[in-house]
Design a protein around this motif. Structure first.
Motif, PDB file in Angstrom:
ATOM      1  N   LEU A   1     -24.567 -45.758 -49.490  1.00 57.46           N
ATOM      2  CA  LEU A   1     -24.803 -46.951 -48.673  1.00 57.46           C
ATOM      3  C   LEU A   1     -26.260 -47.105 -48.225  1.00 57.46           C
ATOM      4  CD1 LEU A   1     -21.638 -47.136 -46.381  1.00 57.46           C
ATOM      5  CD2 LEU A   1     -22.048 -48.201 -48.609  1.00 57.46           C
ATOM      6  N   ILE A   2     -27.005 -46.027 -48.219  1.00 56.27           N
ATOM      7  CA  ILE A   2     -28.393 -46.107 -47.752  1.00 56.27           C
ATOM      8  C   ILE A   2     -29.373 -45.664 -48.836  1.00 56.27           C
ATOM      9  CG2 ILE A   2     -30.070 -45.265 -46.048  1.00 56.27           C
ATOM     10  CD1 ILE A   2     -27.690 -44.853 -44.119  1.00 56.27           C
ATOM     11  N   GLU A   3     -29.224 -44.431 -49.290  1.00 54.09           N
ATOM     12  CA  GLU A   3     -30.218 -43.848 -50.196  1.00 54.09           C
ATOM     13  C   GLU A   3     -30.376 -44.639 -51.491  1.00 54.09           C
ATOM     14  OE1 GLU A   3     -30.977 -39.674 -52.638  1.00 54.09           O
ATOM     15  OE2 GLU A   3     -29.397 -39.756 -51.107  1.00 54.09           O
ATOM     16  N   LYS A   4     -29.288 -44.841 -52.224  1.00 56.61           N
ATOM     17  CA  LYS A   4     -29.382 -45.521 -53.524  1.00 56.61           C
ATOM     18  C   LYS A   4     -29.752 -46.997 -53.405  1.00 56.61           C
ATOM     19  CE  LYS A   4     -26.725 -44.780 -57.032  1.00 56.61           C
ATOM     20  NZ  LYS A   4     -25.532 -44.617 -57.899  1.00 56.61           N
ATOM     21  N   PRO A   5     -29.076 -47.779 -52.548  1.00 55.15           N
ATOM     22  CA  PRO A   5     -29.443 -49.206 -52.459  1.00 55.15           C
ATOM     23  C   PRO A   5     -30.887 -49.416 -52.004  1.00 55.15           C
ATOM     24  CG  PRO A   5     -27.330 -48.799 -51.375  1.00 55.15           C
ATOM     25  CD  PRO A   5     -27.918 -47.472 -51.680  1.00 55.15           C
ATOM     26  N   CYS A   6     -31.353 -48.626 -51.040  1.00 61.12           N
ATOM     27  CA  CYS A   6     -32.721 -48.799 -50.552  1.00 61.12           C
ATOM     28  C   CYS A   6     -33.733 -48.384 -51.611  1.00 61.12           C
ATOM     29  CB  CYS A   6     -32.935 -47.996 -49.274  1.00 61.12           C
ATOM     30  SG  CYS A   6     -32.049 -48.652 -47.849  1.00 61.12           S
TER      31      CYS A   6
ATOM     32  N   PRO B   1     -34.504 -30.718 -40.205  1.00 60.04           N
ATOM     33  CA  PRO B   1     -34.678 -30.443 -41.636  1.00 60.04           C
ATOM     34  C   PRO B   1     -35.653 -31.372 -42.345  1.00 60.04           C
ATOM     35  CG  PRO B   1     -32.360 -30.300 -41.043  1.00 60.04           C
ATOM     36  CD  PRO B   1     -33.069 -30.856 -39.852  1.00 60.04           C
ATOM     37  N   SER B   2     -35.961 -32.511 -41.734  1.00 59.71           N
ATOM     38  CA  SER B   2     -36.877 -33.439 -42.395  1.00 59.71           C
ATOM     39  C   SER B   2     -38.298 -32.896 -42.481  1.00 59.71           C
ATOM     40  CB  SER B   2     -36.881 -34.794 -41.681  1.00 59.71           C
ATOM     41  OG  SER B   2     -37.526 -34.699 -40.424  1.00 59.71           O
ATOM     42  N   TRP B   3     -38.579 -31.752 -41.848  1.00 58.59           N
ATOM     43  CA  TRP B   3     -39.910 -31.151 -42.008  1.00 58.59           C
ATOM     44  C   TRP B   3     -40.198 -30.927 -43.489  1.00 58.59           C
ATOM     45  CZ3 TRP B   3     -41.003 -26.876 -44.743  1.00 58.59           C
ATOM     46  CH2 TRP B   3     -39.946 -26.001 -45.017  1.00 58.59           C
ATOM     47  N   SER B   4     -39.152 -30.552 -44.260  1.00 60.16           N
ATOM     48  CA  SER B   4     -39.380 -30.271 -45.682  1.00 60.16           C
ATOM     49  C   SER B   4     -39.652 -31.552 -46.466  1.00 60.16           C
ATOM     50  CB  SER B   4     -38.188 -29.521 -46.283  1.00 60.16           C
ATOM     51  OG  SER B   4     -37.038 -30.335 -46.317  1.00 60.16           O
ATOM     52  N   ILE B   5     -39.153 -32.689 -45.970  1.00 57.88           N
ATOM     53  CA  ILE B   5     -39.468 -33.967 -46.609  1.00 57.88           C
ATOM     54  C   ILE B   5     -40.940 -34.302 -46.366  1.00 57.88           C
ATOM     55  CG2 ILE B   5     -38.789 -36.389 -46.793  1.00 57.88           C
ATOM     56  CD1 ILE B   5     -36.670 -34.140 -47.545  1.00 57.88           C
ATOM     57  N   SER B   6     -41.436 -33.957 -45.183  1.00 59.37           N
ATOM     58  CA  SER B   6     -42.861 -34.113 -44.901  1.00 59.37           C
ATOM     59  C   SER B   6     -43.693 -33.225 -45.834  1.00 59.37           C
ATOM     60  CB  SER B   6     -43.138 -33.753 -43.441  1.00 59.37           C
ATOM     61  OG  SER B   6     -44.515 -33.710 -43.169  1.00 59.37           O
ATOM     62  N   ALA B   7     -43.211 -32.004 -46.060  1.00 63.55           N
ATOM     63  CA  ALA B   7     -43.905 -31.103 -46.992  1.00 63.55           C
ATOM     64  C   ALA B   7     -43.883 -31.670 -48.410  1.00 63.55           C
ATOM     65  CB  ALA B   7     -43.258 -29.719 -46.952  1.00 63.55           C
ATOM     66  N   GLU B   8     -42.732 -32.214 -48.816  1.00 61.16           N
ATOM     67  CA  GLU B   8     -42.636 -32.844 -50.135  1.00 61.16           C
ATOM     68  C   GLU B   8     -43.616 -34.014 -50.250  1.00 61.16           C
ATOM     69  OE1 GLU B   8     -40.902 -32.254 -52.877  1.00 61.16           O
ATOM     70  OE2 GLU B   8     -39.245 -30.935 -52.340  1.00 61.16           O
ATOM     71  N   TRP B   9     -43.714 -34.794 -49.194  1.00 63.42           N
ATOM     72  CA  TRP B   9     -44.633 -35.927 -49.191  1.00 63.42           C
ATOM     73  C   TRP B   9     -46.067 -35.458 -49.415  1.00 63.42           C
ATOM     74  CZ3 TRP B   9     -44.419 -40.722 -50.221  1.00 63.42           C
ATOM     75  CH2 TRP B   9     -45.339 -41.648 -49.740  1.00 63.42           C
ATOM     76  N   PHE B  10     -46.420 -34.327 -48.806  1.00 62.76           N
ATOM     77  CA  PHE B  10     -47.734 -33.737 -49.026  1.00 62.76           C
ATOM     78  C   PHE B  10     -47.925 -33.377 -50.500  1.00 62.76           C
ATOM     79  CE2 PHE B  10     -50.398 -29.950 -49.421  1.00 62.76           C
ATOM     80  CZ  PHE B  10     -51.551 -30.352 -48.775  1.00 62.76           C
ATOM     81  N   ALA B  11     -46.905 -32.760 -51.098  1.00 63.79           N
ATOM     82  CA  ALA B  11     -47.002 -32.373 -52.509  1.00 63.79           C
ATOM     83  C   ALA B  11     -47.063 -33.592 -53.419  1.00 63.79           C
ATOM     84  CB  ALA B  11     -45.815 -31.484 -52.892  1.00 63.79           C
ATOM     85  N   TYR B  12     -46.335 -34.658 -53.073  1.00 63.99           N
ATOM     86  CA  TYR B  12     -46.403 -35.887 -53.876  1.00 63.99           C
ATOM     87  C   TYR B  12     -47.825 -36.454 -53.869  1.00 63.99           C
ATOM     88  CZ  TYR B  12     -41.268 -35.967 -53.363  1.00 63.99           C
ATOM     89  OH  TYR B  12     -39.935 -35.670 -53.376  1.00 63.99           O
TER      90      TYR B  12
ATOM     91  N   LEU C   1     -44.362 -41.260 -39.991  1.00 67.44           N
ATOM     92  CA  LEU C   1     -45.350 -41.247 -41.078  1.00 67.44           C
ATOM     93  C   LEU C   1     -45.119 -40.110 -42.069  1.00 67.44           C
ATOM     94  CD1 LEU C   1     -48.551 -41.993 -38.965  1.00 67.44           C
ATOM     95  CD2 LEU C   1     -47.401 -43.561 -40.536  1.00 67.44           C
ATOM     96  N   MET C   2     -44.106 -39.296 -41.833  1.00 66.12           N
ATOM     97  CA  MET C   2     -43.779 -38.138 -42.674  1.00 66.12           C
ATOM     98  C   MET C   2     -44.935 -37.138 -42.747  1.00 66.12           C
ATOM     99  SD  MET C   2     -41.282 -39.354 -45.818  1.00 66.12           S
ATOM    100  CE  MET C   2     -42.432 -40.479 -46.596  1.00 66.12           C
TER     101      MET C   2
ATOM    102  N   ALA D   1     -39.680 -44.360 -52.129  1.00 67.51           N
ATOM    103  CA  ALA D   1     -38.331 -44.924 -52.219  1.00 67.51           C
ATOM    104  C   ALA D   1     -37.280 -43.830 -52.320  1.00 67.51           C
ATOM    105  CB  ALA D   1     -38.241 -45.850 -53.441  1.00 67.51           C
ATOM    106  N   ARG D   2     -37.664 -42.704 -52.876  1.00 70.06           N
ATOM    107  CA  ARG D   2     -36.711 -41.593 -53.048  1.00 70.06           C
ATOM    108  C   ARG D   2     -36.372 -40.926 -51.724  1.00 70.06           C
ATOM    109  NH1 ARG D   2     -33.355 -38.455 -53.271  1.00 70.06           N
ATOM    110  NH2 ARG D   2     -32.943 -36.737 -54.717  1.00 70.06           N
ATOM    111  N   VAL D   3     -37.367 -40.764 -50.845  1.00 69.80           N
ATOM    112  CA  VAL D   3     -37.125 -39.928 -49.668  1.00 69.80           C
ATOM    113  C   VAL D   3     -37.094 -40.685 -48.341  1.00 69.80           C
ATOM    114  CG1 VAL D   3     -38.102 -37.882 -50.788  1.00 69.80           C
ATOM    115  CG2 VAL D   3     -39.587 -39.341 -49.388  1.00 69.80           C
ATOM    116  N   TYR D   4     -37.818 -41.813 -48.229  1.00 74.69           N
ATOM    117  CA  TYR D   4     -38.022 -42.379 -46.892  1.00 74.69           C
ATOM    118  C   TYR D   4     -36.794 -43.067 -46.285  1.00 74.69           C
ATOM    119  CZ  TYR D   4     -40.506 -44.176 -42.862  1.00 74.69           C
ATOM    120  OH  TYR D   4     -40.912 -44.423 -41.575  1.00 74.69           O
TER     121      TYR D   4
END
Length: 352
Positions: A338-343, A138-149, A122-123, A80-83
């Motif tokens: 409008l996107i990050e917090k409500p979602c 830049p979303s490559w780092s979100i994929s890396a974060e997903w790996f760490a999660y 699929l991140m 929910a935080r990143v996707y």
């Protein structure tokens, strides 16, 4: 009782994000000189990685170590935080690229890499599964974060037994970071801190482990006085600026970034102060959106302005470059609110 929010660390996020933004935007400025500090801006991502290990340990390490971490709830919270913003910017870049192509703008064909789209959705595009660095890069780092999660219980399993010996954990994390950087560069011919799509999942491991280890020192009372915290922030900040300006090894800068995070966490024990101020904390909260929208906005703004001003190249004079840089904040704020917090709220409510 939830862990106490460490406000100076939230504020730090906007500085890390803008270091990355400067790195991406400076080549669009119509001057030939690139300050070394700006050239090292890719290390703002490493700051985020260290910070991520620290904060996740702050919130979840005890639960994981004592065996009562609800892994499903943990992963849903991280999703929910990143996707939502990741998906929104991916769709936005696709729409921009298609629209720009129809309008006659030159768009790198790799941006709309349909072969890379499933991995992006699929991140897992920074795990070596994406053939090209397409879409919102830049979303490559979100994929890396997903790996760490996903792997956080493994990090916790190493960190938890060392909770009473935090400096052993920190020394081990620094050795891991230094050896990994050295071996990777010898084998691949470039530094791990410059890896993105093909090696992003590996790139996050050493700084994330350092963040977990630093949290153990915080938990044991490191930087427990106001004076030591202020001194730690000053020393770490100077080392980062000096080492970046003189192009010293990335490992040194990452470790100094870790010291900065630990000292700022200590500063968070005391109320007030600039780094705990409401404006900086708010900017820190929108920093993820700043990071995620900076490249799509760069593509849109600089392509449009060079066309509008009828400039021969792809760079802008300072008077036009600065608005493009500063507009990242309000655009990110829209995405955040409008996107990050409500979602994020909706996904967590659905999960509950």
């Amino acid at each position: 009782m939830p862990p106490v929010d460490i406000r100076p660390l939230t504020s730090l996020r906007i500085f890390a994000a803008f270091w990355v933004v400067l790195f991406h935007y400076w080549p669009k400025l119509d001057i030939s000189f690139v300050p070394n500090f700006v050239a090292k801006g890719y290390l703002g991502v490493e700051l985020f990685f260290v910070l991520s290990g620290f904060i996740l340990s702050h919130v979840y390490l005890e639960a994981s170590g004592k065996g009562y971490l609800n892994y499903r709830s943990f992963m849903i919270a991280r999703f929910a935080r990143v996707y939502p913003l990741h998906l929104a910017t991916l769709i936005g870049v696709g729409a921009l690229a298609i629209g720009a192509g129809m309008a006659g703008f030159q768009i790198d064909k790799a941006i709309l890499s349909w072969e890379s789209l499933p991995a992006n959705l699929l991140m897992i595009h920074a795990w070596g599964f994406a053939p090209e660095a397409g879409w919102n890069h830049p979303s490559w780092s979100i994929s890396a974060e997903w790996f760490a999660y996903l792997a956080f219980p493994l990090f916790a399993a190493v960190a938890w037994p060392l909770r009473h010996r935090p400096y052993v954990a920190i020394a081990g994390a620094i050795v891991l970071l230094t050896v990994t950087y050295f071996v990777f560069e010898r084998l691949m011919g470039f530094t791990l801190t410059l890896a993105t799509i093909q090696w992003g999942a590996l790139r996050i491991v050493p700084p994330f482990a350092l963040g977990c280890a630093l949290y153990l020192a915080y938990q044991k009372g490191a930087f427990s006085t106001l004076m030591s915290s202020l001194l730690g922030v000053a020393v770490a900040g100077l080392v980062i600026v000096f080492a970046s300006s003189y192009l010293m090894p990335d490992a040194l800068i990452v470790v100094a970034g870790g010291l900065l995070i630990l000292a700022l966490a200590g500063l968070g024990r005391f109320p007030g102060g600039v780094m705990s101020s409401a404006p900086l904390v708010w900017l820190g909260e929108v920093s993820y959106a700043v990071y995620m929208v900076c490249v799509p906005w760069k593509l849109l703004y600089f392509n449009a302005m060079t066309k509008f001003l009828k400039l021969p190249g792809e760079t802008l004079p300072l008077i036009w470059w600065i608005p493009g840089l500063l507009m990242v904040i309000p655009i990110a704020a829209v995405g955040h609110h409008l996107i990050e917090k409500p979602c994020r709220f909706a996904i967590r409510q659905w999960s509950d």
